[in-house]
Design a protein around this motif. Structure first.
Motif, mmCIF file in Angstrom:
data_model
loop_
_atom_site.group_PDB
_atom_site.id
_atom_site.type_symbol
_atom_site.label_atom_id
_atom_site.label_comp_id
_atom_site.label_asym_id
_atom_site.label_seq_id
_atom_site.Cartn_x
_atom_site.Cartn_y
_atom_site.Cartn_z
ATOM 1 N N ARG A 173 -4.023 -10.305 19.754
ATOM 2 C CA ARG A 173 -2.213 -10.031 19.475
ATOM 3 C C ARG A 173 -2.328 -8.492 19.213
ATOM 4 O O ARG A 173 -3.186 -7.969 18.680
ATOM 5 N N VAL A 174 -1.134 -7.922 19.328
ATOM 6 C CA VAL A 174 -0.631 -6.708 18.844
ATOM 7 C C VAL A 174 -0.597 -6.612 17.357
ATOM 8 O O VAL A 174 -0.026 -7.469 16.643
ATOM 9 N N ALA A 175 -1.267 -5.530 16.805
ATOM 10 C CA ALA A 175 -1.348 -5.380 15.439
ATOM 11 C C ALA A 175 0.146 -4.660 14.962
ATOM 12 O O ALA A 175 0.512 -3.525 15.059
ATOM 13 N N ILE A 176 0.788 -5.537 14.311
ATOM 14 C CA ILE A 176 2.114 -4.916 13.925
ATOM 15 C C ILE A 176 2.093 -5.344 12.329
ATOM 16 O O ILE A 176 1.599 -6.417 12.078
ATOM 17 N N PRO A 177 2.769 -4.468 11.595
ATOM 18 C CA PRO A 177 2.789 -4.748 10.127
ATOM 19 C C PRO A 177 3.916 -5.843 10.040
ATOM 20 O O PRO A 177 4.900 -6.073 10.423
ATOM 21 N N ASN A 178 3.347 -6.669 9.067
ATOM 22 C CA ASN A 178 4.078 -7.978 8.798
ATOM 23 C C ASN A 178 5.005 -7.824 7.472
ATOM 24 O O ASN A 178 5.281 -8.718 6.898
ATOM 25 N N ASP A 179 5.122 -6.628 7.061
ATOM 26 C CA ASP A 179 5.848 -6.247 5.759
ATOM 27 C C ASP A 179 7.325 -5.517 5.970
ATOM 28 O O ASP A 179 7.897 -5.082 5.381
ATOM 29 N N GLY A 180 7.765 -5.806 7.499
ATOM 30 C CA GLY A 180 9.010 -5.067 7.804
ATOM 31 C C GLY A 180 8.820 -3.538 7.825
ATOM 32 O O GLY A 180 9.949 -3.164 8.375
ATOM 33 N N ARG A 181 7.794 -3.010 7.817
ATOM 34 C CA ARG A 181 7.867 -1.234 8.096
ATOM 35 C C ARG A 181 7.928 -1.442 9.682
ATOM 36 O O ARG A 181 7.603 -2.219 10.514
ATOM 37 N N ASP A 182 8.153 -0.141 9.990
ATOM 38 C CA ASP A 182 8.416 0.201 11.380
ATOM 39 C C ASP A 182 7.113 -0.061 11.997
ATOM 40 O O ASP A 182 5.896 0.332 11.400
ATOM 41 N N ASP A 183 6.978 -0.659 13.374
ATOM 42 C CA ASP A 183 5.761 -0.939 13.932
ATOM 43 C C ASP A 183 5.088 0.431 14.622
ATOM 44 O O ASP A 183 4.320 0.315 15.433
ATOM 45 N N GLY A 184 5.901 1.530 14.602
ATOM 46 C CA GLY A 184 5.331 2.737 15.089
ATOM 47 C C GLY A 184 5.612 2.885 16.582
ATOM 48 O O GLY A 184 6.535 2.500 17.127
ATOM 49 N N ALA A 185 4.580 3.584 17.190
ATOM 50 C CA ALA A 185 4.988 3.825 18.718
ATOM 51 C C ALA A 185 3.583 3.657 19.536
ATOM 52 O O ALA A 185 2.442 3.567 18.875
ATOM 53 N N PRO A 186 3.776 3.372 20.834
ATOM 54 C CA PRO A 186 2.360 3.109 21.581
ATOM 55 C C PRO A 186 1.426 4.492 21.455
ATOM 56 O O PRO A 186 1.981 5.551 21.104
ATOM 57 N N PRO A 187 0.126 4.024 21.652
ATOM 58 C CA PRO A 187 -0.325 2.594 21.903
ATOM 59 C C PRO A 187 -0.702 1.785 20.758
ATOM 60 O O PRO A 187 -1.258 2.100 19.790
ATOM 61 N N TYR A 188 -0.331 0.621 20.984
ATOM 62 C CA TYR A 188 -0.673 -0.208 20.073
ATOM 63 C C TYR A 188 -1.911 -0.989 19.899
ATOM 64 O O TYR A 188 -2.522 -1.217 21.189
ATOM 65 N N ARG A 189 -2.478 -1.277 18.849
ATOM 66 C CA ARG A 189 -3.911 -1.631 18.667
ATOM 67 C C ARG A 189 -3.716 -3.171 18.990
ATOM 68 O O ARG A 189 -3.038 -3.960 18.622
ATOM 69 N N LEU A 190 -4.846 -3.766 19.708
ATOM 70 C CA LEU A 190 -4.971 -5.145 19.881
ATOM 71 C C LEU A 190 -6.209 -5.599 18.837
ATOM 72 O O LEU A 190 -6.858 -4.948 18.742
ATOM 73 N N ILE A 191 -5.705 -6.766 18.193
ATOM 74 C CA ILE A 191 -6.664 -7.318 17.255
ATOM 75 C C ILE A 191 -7.052 -8.792 17.635
ATOM 76 O O ILE A 191 -6.002 -9.508 18.198
ATOM 77 N N ASP A 192 -8.190 -9.376 17.067
ATOM 78 C CA ASP A 192 -8.248 -10.648 17.169
ATOM 79 C C ASP A 192 -7.183 -11.653 16.644
ATOM 80 O O ASP A 192 -6.755 -11.226 15.503
ATOM 81 N N ASN A 193 -7.204 -12.567 17.155
ATOM 82 C CA ASN A 193 -5.652 -13.420 16.493
ATOM 83 C C ASN A 193 -6.357 -14.825 15.596
ATOM 84 O O ASN A 193 -6.594 -15.577 16.621
ATOM 85 N N PRO A 194 -6.350 -14.775 14.489
ATOM 86 C CA PRO A 194 -6.809 -15.975 13.773
ATOM 87 C C PRO A 194 -5.977 -17.234 13.934
ATOM 88 O O PRO A 194 -6.363 -18.381 13.671
ATOM 89 N N ASP A 195 -4.775 -16.875 14.308
ATOM 90 C CA ASP A 195 -3.719 -18.019 14.600
ATOM 91 C C ASP A 195 -3.750 -18.472 16.012
ATOM 92 O O ASP A 195 -2.925 -19.460 16.056
ATOM 93 N N SER A 196 -4.553 -18.211 16.927
ATOM 94 C CA SER A 196 -4.509 -18.497 18.328
ATOM 95 C C SER A 196 -4.796 -20.071 18.223
ATOM 96 O O SER A 196 -5.576 -20.598 17.310
ATOM 97 N N LEU A 197 -4.521 -21.011 19.080
ATOM 98 C CA LEU A 197 -4.748 -22.220 19.187
ATOM 99 C C LEU A 197 -6.003 -22.586 19.994
ATOM 100 O O LEU A 197 -6.215 -23.994 20.366
#
Length: 195
Positions: free
Chosen positions: A54-78
Motif C-alpha cells: 500500500r502507499v505509505a500515507i500518514p494516518n494522523d491527518g497530516r499532509d501526505d506530501g508529494a510524489p514519489p510515494y513510498r510503498l510498504i507491506d500491507n499488514p491488512d491485506s486479505l
C-alpha cells in the motif's frame, strides 16, 4: 480479459489484477473487488486497502506530501485468507469498449453489473475456481455495483453462488442525500461525521 458478443468478437476489454496463491487450490476463497465512482478504477482498494503493498500515507491527518510515494507491506491485506481479484469495470482504469461497441452499452447500473458478472464467470472458468468460496466487494458506488452484480450472478440460470459481500463506505440509498425540499436525511446522516 475480453468480453465477447454473440458472434465471438471482442466488444470490451476488462483490466484486472489477480493475486493467487502460488500452488493453486481450487477450494481456496476468492474475493472480487472494485471501486466506485462510478468512473473509478480499483486502484484505491488495491493500493490503499487490500493489496499486498500500500502507499505509505500518514494516518494522523497530516499532509501526505508529494510524489514519489513510498510503498510498504500491507499488514491488512486479505491475502492470508483469500485470493484477490481487483476489477476495473468498462470505462474505469484501463478497461474500455472495443471496436464499434458503444461504451454506453456498459454504463448504467444493470449494464455495468452484467459486464462485471460476465467477467467473474469467465475468470472462474479460466482459473478452475467454480467450487471456491466466492466473495464480492465494492467501495462507495461499488456497494451499489456489488448489489447489482450479486443479482446478476445469483439471479440467472448459470448461478454463481456467493458466500459473502463486502460493502465499504456504503451508498445504497442515493435519495437519502438528495438536496430537495423536505428531505431532512442529509442532516441526520451528517451527525456522526460532524460529531
Amino acid at each position: 480479459t475480453f468480453l465477447k458478443d454473440e458472434k465471438g468478437n471482442p466488444k470490451a476489454r476488462i483490466f484486472s489484477v489477480s493475486y493467487v496463491k502460488d500452488a493453486p487450490e481450487p477450494n481456496r476463497p476468492v474475493t472480487f473487488l472494485f471501486n466506485g465512482g462510478p468512473g473509478s478504477g480499483s486502484l484505491w482498494l488495491h493500493m490503499g486497502a487490500f493489496g499486498p503493498k500500500r502507499v505509505a500515507i500518514p494516518n494522523d491527518g497530516r499532509d501526505d506530501g508529494a510524489p514519489p510515494y513510498r510503498l510498504i507491506d500491507n499488514p491488512d491485506s486479505l491475502l492470508d485468507v483469500t485470493d484477490i481479484v481487483f476489477i476495473d469495470p468498462v470505462g474505469t482504469g484501463f478497461s474500455t469498449a472495443l471496436g464499434d461497441a458503444d461504451p454506453k452499452e456498459f454504463w448504467g447500473v444493470t449494464k455495468d453489473a452484467k459486464s462485471v458478472a460476465q467477467f467473474i464467470r469467465q475468470w472462474l472458468s479460466d482459473n478452475g475456481r467454480w467450487n471456491a468460496p466466492k466473495f464480492l466487494g465494492g467501495e462507495s458506488y461499488g456497494t451499489t455495483r456489488t448489489a447489482a452484480v450479486a443479482n446478476e450472478l445469483e439471479g440467472t440460470y448459470n448461478d454463481v453462488a456467493l458466500n459473502g459481500l463486502l460493502l465499504i463506505s456504503t451508498i445504497l440509498d442515493f435519495g437519502a442525500q438528495a438536496e430537495v425540499p423536505g428531505n431532512e436525511m442529509p442532516y441526520v446522516l451528517m451527525v456522526p461525521s460532524m460529531a
